[in-house]
Design an enzyme around this catalytic site. Structure first.
Site, PDB file in Angstrom:
ATOM      1  N   GLY A  31       0.389   6.177  -8.372  1.00 23.28           N
ATOM      2  CA  GLY A  31       1.438   7.044  -8.902  1.00 23.28           C
ATOM      3  C   GLY A  31       0.974   8.465  -9.150  1.00 23.28           C
ATOM      4  O   GLY A  31      -0.063   8.891  -8.629  1.00 23.28           O
ATOM      5  N   ALA A  32       1.764   9.213  -9.965  1.00 24.19           N
ATOM      6  CA  ALA A  32       1.580  10.658 -10.114  1.00 24.19           C
ATOM      7  C   ALA A  32       1.533  11.254  -8.694  1.00 24.19           C
ATOM      8  O   ALA A  32       0.583  11.931  -8.299  1.00 24.19           O
ATOM      9  CB  ALA A  32       0.337  11.009 -10.925  1.00 24.19           C
ATOM     10  N   LEU A  33       2.593  10.949  -7.973  1.00 26.30           N
ATOM     11  CA  LEU A  33       2.599  11.217  -6.528  1.00 26.30           C
ATOM     12  C   LEU A  33       2.620  12.716  -6.210  1.00 26.30           C
ATOM     13  O   LEU A  33       3.175  13.521  -6.948  1.00 26.30           O
ATOM     14  CB  LEU A  33       3.812  10.552  -5.884  1.00 26.30           C
ATOM     15  CG  LEU A  33       3.889   9.024  -6.026  1.00 26.30           C
ATOM     16  CD1 LEU A  33       5.082   8.492  -5.233  1.00 26.30           C
ATOM     17  CD2 LEU A  33       2.614   8.325  -5.572  1.00 26.30           C
ATOM     18  N   HIS A  37       0.217  11.684  -0.979  1.00 31.01           N
ATOM     19  CA  HIS A  37       0.815  10.347  -0.908  1.00 31.01           C
ATOM     20  C   HIS A  37       2.007  10.352   0.060  1.00 31.01           C
ATOM     21  O   HIS A  37       2.181   9.437   0.851  1.00 31.01           O
ATOM     22  CB  HIS A  37       1.326   9.921  -2.288  1.00 31.01           C
ATOM     23  CG  HIS A  37       0.268   9.805  -3.343  1.00 31.01           C
ATOM     24  ND1 HIS A  37       0.213  10.631  -4.436  1.00 31.01           N
ATOM     25  CD2 HIS A  37      -0.783   8.956  -3.478  1.00 31.01           C
ATOM     26  CE1 HIS A  37      -0.798  10.288  -5.210  1.00 31.01           C
ATOM     27  NE2 HIS A  37      -1.434   9.289  -4.656  1.00 31.01           N
ATOM     28  N   GLN A  61     -10.380  -1.017 -11.634  1.00 35.64           N
ATOM     29  CA  GLN A  61     -11.198  -0.078 -10.862  1.00 35.64           C
ATOM     30  C   GLN A  61     -11.665   1.117 -11.687  1.00 35.64           C
ATOM     31  O   GLN A  61     -12.340   1.999 -11.170  1.00 35.64           O
ATOM     32  CB  GLN A  61     -10.450   0.397  -9.608  1.00 35.64           C
ATOM     33  CG  GLN A  61      -9.331   1.375  -9.865  1.00 35.64           C
ATOM     34  CD  GLN A  61      -8.552   1.651  -8.598  1.00 35.64           C
ATOM     35  OE1 GLN A  61      -7.834   0.802  -8.094  1.00 35.64           O
ATOM     36  NE2 GLN A  61      -8.718   2.848  -8.048  1.00 35.64           N
ATOM     37  N   ARG A 188      -5.277  13.627 -10.368  1.00 31.37           N
ATOM     38  CA  ARG A 188      -6.078  14.139 -11.494  1.00 31.37           C
ATOM     39  C   ARG A 188      -6.007  15.665 -11.614  1.00 31.37           C
ATOM     40  O   ARG A 188      -6.325  16.199 -12.674  1.00 31.37           O
ATOM     41  CB  ARG A 188      -7.537  13.698 -11.363  1.00 31.37           C
ATOM     42  CG  ARG A 188      -7.732  12.212 -11.638  1.00 31.37           C
ATOM     43  CD  ARG A 188      -9.201  11.840 -11.663  1.00 31.37           C
ATOM     44  NE  ARG A 188      -9.397  10.428 -11.973  1.00 31.37           N
ATOM     45  CZ  ARG A 188      -9.372   9.433 -11.098  1.00 31.37           C
ATOM     46  NH1 ARG A 188      -9.154   9.700  -9.816  1.00 31.37           N
ATOM     47  NH2 ARG A 188      -9.563   8.186 -11.465  1.00 31.37           N
TER      48      ARG A 188
HETATM   49  P1  AMP Z   1      -4.241   7.113  -5.392  1.00 34.74           P
HETATM   50  O1  AMP Z   1      -2.861   7.141  -5.931  1.00 34.74           O
HETATM   51  O2  AMP Z   1      -5.092   8.273  -5.801  1.00 34.74           O
HETATM   52  O3  AMP Z   1      -4.904   5.773  -5.580  1.00 34.74           O
HETATM   53  O4  AMP Z   1      -4.094   7.285  -3.817  1.00 34.74           O
HETATM   54  C1  AMP Z   1      -3.269   6.446  -3.048  1.00 34.74           C
HETATM   55  C2  AMP Z   1      -3.524   6.736  -1.579  1.00 34.74           C
HETATM   56  O5  AMP Z   1      -3.227   8.101  -1.306  1.00 34.74           O
HETATM   57  C3  AMP Z   1      -5.004   6.519  -1.188  1.00 34.74           C
HETATM   58  O6  AMP Z   1      -5.049   5.921   0.109  1.00 34.74           O
HETATM   59  C4  AMP Z   1      -5.533   7.922  -1.177  1.00 34.74           C
HETATM   60  O7  AMP Z   1      -6.653   8.092  -0.327  1.00 34.74           O
HETATM   61  C5  AMP Z   1      -4.338   8.708  -0.665  1.00 34.74           C
HETATM   62  N1  AMP Z   1      -4.449  10.117  -1.039  1.00 34.74           N
HETATM   63  C6  AMP Z   1      -4.741  10.618  -2.273  1.00 34.74           C
HETATM   64  N2  AMP Z   1      -4.821  11.970  -2.232  1.00 34.74           N
HETATM   65  C7  AMP Z   1      -4.573  12.333  -0.945  1.00 34.74           C
HETATM   66  C8  AMP Z   1      -4.521  13.581  -0.260  1.00 34.74           C
HETATM   67  N3  AMP Z   1      -4.742  14.742  -0.869  1.00 34.74           N
HETATM   68  N4  AMP Z   1      -4.252  13.569   1.066  1.00 34.74           N
HETATM   69  C9  AMP Z   1      -4.029  12.395   1.724  1.00 34.74           C
HETATM   70  N5  AMP Z   1      -4.063  11.175   1.133  1.00 34.74           N
HETATM   71  C10 AMP Z   1      -4.332  11.141  -0.187  1.00 34.74           C
END
Ligand code: AMP
Length: 283
Positions: A31-33, A37, A61, A188
């Site tokens: 989340g916090a898309l 994402h 994790q 973040r």
């Molecule tokens: P997260 O919500 O951070 O666990 O990320 C979920 C998915 O989005 C994971 O496969 C991440 O690698 C991908 N992701 C996070 N940030 C980016 C970004 N800046 N560009 C592309 N994919 C991302």
């Protein structure tokens, strides 16, 4: 967009779609898309008839309880973004839906990948990632799983986990989406103050510095300068490494290999990671 909160209900829905040969793309998130994402959602939509996203902040994790507590939550705007992106289904479970029998420890034999880079600084992190992704893939047995290169080591770990567990889905990795000034988009980032946000561009600048000096300086000197760049901007550096594409450390320039630069650094307890393919001259 249909929202499921119960694991058995979404599993039933997916199994009906599979019976009708509908290809399913899955994008797991915490989340916090942001647009990073959403780029994965768009890739999935281009390849599949049905796109499923999950939002679940996975406690197993997080090696640092404070990081878990402060992880940003923006469900309403997440839902709006997913609807605008044309996502078909959102899985939004409570903890008990993902871990109905509690956190039963499973050990994944991840080999050397587990304890280097992120694994070295975040003990147990990748075991937790494997646990949640295996659970999510049981609940949502997709055809294609979409991951971001932003989490380079995580992509390799998840590939390994799917092999270890004989999970039958293919994995597609998408490039990192960046802000205009190069900072990799990350949930973040929203925790950074204005001045920290400005300072944070140094991570991408250091990666670019590494890339542009690879041919004319020693790896040792390049890493030293990159450290200094980050430290001058008040970052505490966990690592700055140059590896081959399988994350084998590289000490000397080798023009035959694809090389990757990887950085993890913290400012005011906010830990950011990024990476860049160093031998791809388009970026
Ligand atoms: P997260 O919500 O951070 O666990 O990320 C979920 C998915 O989005 C994971 O496969 C991440 O690698 C991908 N992701 C996070 N940030 C980016 C970004 N800046 N560009 C592309 N994919 C991302």
């Amino acid at each position: 967009m249909i929202i499921y909160r119960k694991a058995d209900e979404i599993t039933q829905y997916i199994s009906n779609k599979k019976k009708n040969n509908i290809s399913i793309g899955f994008v797991p998130t915490m989340g916090a898309l942001h647009q990073g994402h959403i780029s994965l959602i768009s890739k999935s939509k281009a390849d599949n008839l049905l796109t499923v996203c999950s939002i679940f902040i996975n406690p197993t994790q997080f090696n640092n309880p404070d990081d878990f507590k402060k992880y940003p939550i923006t469900i309403e705007s997440d839902i709006e973004m997913l609807v605008a992106a044309g996502c078909d289904v959102l899985f939004l479970p409570q903890r008990e839906e993902v871990y109905p029998t509690g956190f039963i420890k499973t050990h994944y034999e991840l080999g050397k990948l587990e304890n280097i880079l992120e694994g070295r600084f975040r003990q147990g992190h990748f075991q937790g990632v494997c646990l949640v992704v295996e659970r999510l893939l049981n609940i949502i047995p997709c055809d294609i799983l979409y991951l971001g290169q932003k989490d380079y080591q995580q992509c390799m770990i998840i590939e390994k986990m799917t092999q270890l567990r004989n999970i039958n889905c293919s994995i597609k990795i998408s490039p990192t989406i960046r802000e205009k000034d190069g900072l990799a988009m990350s949930s973040r980032n929203s925790r950074l103050s204005h001045s920290e946000r400005t300072a944070a561009t140094i991570i991408y600048q250091a990666l670019k510095y590494i890339k542009s000096n690879l041919k004319n300086k020693s790896i040792e000197d390049i890493k030293k300068t990159a450290y200094q760049m980050l430290e001058q901007c008040e970052f505490e550096v966990d690592y700055i490494e140059i590896t081959d594409q399988h994350l084998g450390f590289v000490e000397h320039q080798d023009s035959n290999k694809t090389l990757v630069g990887l950085i993890a650094a913290t400012i005011n307890n906010i830990r950011l990671i990024d990476n860049l393919i160093l031998t791809d001259f388009d970026e």
